[in-house]
Design a protein around this motif. Structure first.
Motif, PDB file in Angstrom:
ATOM      1  N   ARG A 132      -2.681  -8.218   2.706  1.00  0.00           N
ATOM      2  CA  ARG A 132      -4.008  -7.692   2.395  1.00  0.00           C
ATOM      3  C   ARG A 132      -4.276  -6.476   3.276  1.00  0.00           C
ATOM      4  O   ARG A 132      -3.645  -6.284   4.322  1.00  0.00           O
ATOM      5  CB  ARG A 132      -5.089  -8.754   2.632  1.00  0.00           C
ATOM      6  CG  ARG A 132      -5.216  -9.255   4.059  1.00  0.00           C
ATOM      7  CD  ARG A 132      -6.263 -10.358   4.151  1.00  0.00           C
ATOM      8  NE  ARG A 132      -6.361 -10.953   5.474  1.00  0.00           N
ATOM      9  CZ  ARG A 132      -7.204 -10.545   6.420  1.00  0.00           C
ATOM     10  NH1 ARG A 132      -8.029  -9.521   6.178  1.00  0.00           N
ATOM     11  NH2 ARG A 132      -7.244 -11.147   7.592  1.00  0.00           N
ATOM     12  N   LYS A 133      -5.230  -5.638   2.882  1.00  0.00           N
ATOM     13  CA  LYS A 133      -5.577  -4.424   3.619  1.00  0.00           C
ATOM     14  C   LYS A 133      -6.625  -4.736   4.689  1.00  0.00           C
ATOM     15  O   LYS A 133      -7.550  -5.517   4.465  1.00  0.00           O
ATOM     16  CB  LYS A 133      -6.134  -3.369   2.666  1.00  0.00           C
ATOM     17  CG  LYS A 133      -5.205  -2.956   1.543  1.00  0.00           C
ATOM     18  CD  LYS A 133      -4.114  -2.045   2.029  1.00  0.00           C
ATOM     19  CE  LYS A 133      -3.235  -1.603   0.870  1.00  0.00           C
ATOM     20  NZ  LYS A 133      -3.966  -0.843  -0.153  1.00  0.00           N
TER      21      LYS A 133
ATOM     22  N   SER B 244      -1.670  -2.709   6.396  1.00  0.00           N
ATOM     23  CA  SER B 244      -1.369  -3.859   5.552  1.00  0.00           C
ATOM     24  C   SER B 244      -0.988  -5.026   6.454  1.00  0.00           C
ATOM     25  O   SER B 244      -0.158  -4.880   7.356  1.00  0.00           O
ATOM     26  CB  SER B 244      -0.225  -3.527   4.598  1.00  0.00           C
ATOM     27  OG  SER B 244      -0.043  -4.549   3.649  1.00  0.00           O
TER      28      SER B 244
ATOM     29  N   GLY C  53      -5.933   2.801   6.708  1.00  0.00           N
ATOM     30  CA  GLY C  53      -5.844   1.365   6.835  1.00  0.00           C
ATOM     31  C   GLY C  53      -4.449   0.877   7.133  1.00  0.00           C
ATOM     32  O   GLY C  53      -3.502   1.651   7.303  1.00  0.00           O
TER      33      GLY C  53
ATOM     34  N   SER D 245      -9.476  -0.382   6.546  1.00  0.00           N
ATOM     35  CA  SER D 245      -9.336   0.655   5.524  1.00  0.00           C
ATOM     36  C   SER D 245     -10.412   1.726   5.595  1.00  0.00           C
ATOM     37  O   SER D 245     -10.321   2.742   4.907  1.00  0.00           O
ATOM     38  CB  SER D 245      -9.339   0.017   4.137  1.00  0.00           C
ATOM     39  OG  SER D 245     -10.540  -0.704   3.921  1.00  0.00           O
TER      40      SER D 245
ATOM     41  N   GLY E 261       0.849  -1.179   0.000  1.00  0.00           N
ATOM     42  CA  GLY E 261       0.000   0.000   0.000  1.00  0.00           C
ATOM     43  C   GLY E 261       0.888   1.233   0.000  1.00  0.00           C
ATOM     44  O   GLY E 261       2.115   1.145  -0.087  1.00  0.00           O
TER      45      GLY E 261
END
Length: 360
Positions: free
Chosen positions: A199-200, A187, A185, A203, A161
């Motif tokens: 993955r996030k 990661s 958010g 967020s 990100g």
């Protein structure tokens, strides 16, 4: 150890009698110094802002080895077996691996993103299995580094990100969580998954709201894991986010606090989280009861509270008062100050119990 940042030295202290044992001079620029410990707690490795890496014998309070390994360094880690020390660098970027006994350079890992440009390295942490995790600020990547052969480390690169700024590893070694400065958010990497993937999560916490000015970057390395949940400073917000790993890292609540959080640190038993703040609230510390998710005490101990550290079993908390040249010690049951030690513009406080904890 207490970092005396302006003087380029450290104090060696002990937490039973709360006394000063001695000092070690000649450590260079300690304006953003951090420390890791050898597995038996005897040797400390100090990472200086000027790229210095210093190995200190805490029993004799002497420097055994010192090198200038980069132009600008903000921290490092030590592998699970205690044999390799890793440095994360801002300038020229990259990660270097050193023999923990001699500081011999074993390997250098340049930090370049997909566009070939150099990147600052942040969030370096040790993982189970002689591995490391790190985040690349400009490149927006998370790297998982297998250093089983420290002369030939293998790197797995994951998209993170925009602008990861710091990270933590959960106490069980499963999750690596990086905060994102360039977007709302965090990661998340599941380190038990093969191959690992990022993955996030969280967020939506700032969506639709104007972020507040950020006077000092929050730090995730305080290990605010309590009651099985993560207590995380929300960048650009005056609140902590509570997330539950067992529920997919979904948001479970928010706790309003006095200002922009810098460190949110959990007492070892998880019952309390202590929070300090960026300017203009850097004279304030708040204590949160994790059972009720409420602030139960607001303290104004001094000017310029920079760092906090719990004793190994959490009966007291030490905090540095940079602008008032002292360290204050609080009883975590009564929330009262019980001792004060003089210190010259103190910043980081690091106890040898960190040697037995992952990600520290």
């Amino acid at each position: 150890m207490v970092i005396e940042r302006a003087a380029g030295r450290i104090q060696v202290v002990e937490t039973t009698g709360r006394t000063h044992l001695g000092t070690v001079e000649g450590l260079g620029d300690l304006s953003h110094a951090s420390v890791v410990f050898g597995r038996d707690g005897r040797h400390a490795y100090v990472f200086g802002r000027d790229g210095g890496l210093t190995r200190i014998d805490l029993l004799t309070r002497t420097i055994t080895h010192r090198i200038r390994q980069a132009g600008n360094s903000i921290g490092g880690a030590i592998l699970q077996n205690g044999r390799v020390v890793a440095a994360q660098n801002y300038a020229p970027g990259g990660i270097k691996l050193f023999d923990a006994d001699t500081l011999e350079l074993l390997a250098e890992i340049p930090a370049t993103g997909a566009d070939g440009r150099p990147s600052k390295v942040v969030g370096l942490a040790d993982l189970p299995g002689q591995r490391l995790a790190a985040s690349l600020f400009e490149a927006g990547e998370i790297w998982i580094i297998d250093a089983s052969d420290p002369r030939q480390p293998a790197v797995t690169k994951l998209p993170a990100g925009r602008q990861p700024y710091d990270a933590l590893v959960t106490p069980d070694g499963r999750w690596y969580l990086a905060g994102l400065f360039g977007e709302d958010g965090l990661s998340l990497v599941d380190l038990w998954q093969a191959p690992p993937a990022a993955r996030k999560v969280l967020s939506g916490y700032g969506r639709g709201e104007a972020p507040l000015p950020v006077y000092k970057m929050p730090h995730l390395r305080g290990w605010a894991m309590a009651q099985g949940q993560a207590w995380l400073p929300a960048i650009g917000r005056h609140e902590l986010l509570v997330a539950d790993p067992a529920r997919g890292w979904q948001e479970q609540g928010r706790v309003p606090v006095a200002g922009q959080p810098v460190f949110a640190m959990a007492r070892p038993d998880g019952r309390q989280v202590w929070v300090n703040f960026a300017f203009p609230k850097n004279d304030t510390v708040q204590v949160i009861d994790t059972a009720t998710r409420r602030v139960v005490k607001t303290l104004t101990p001094c000017r310029g509270v920079l760092h906090m550290e719990f004793t190994p079993k959490g009966e007291s908390l030490w905090l540095s008062c940079r602008d008032d040249n002292r360290v204050e010690i609080y009883d975590t049951a009564t929330l009262r100050r019980v001792a004060t030690l003089p210190a010259d513009q103190p910043s980081g406080i690091f106890f040898t119990a960190r040697a037995q904890r992952m990600g520290m």
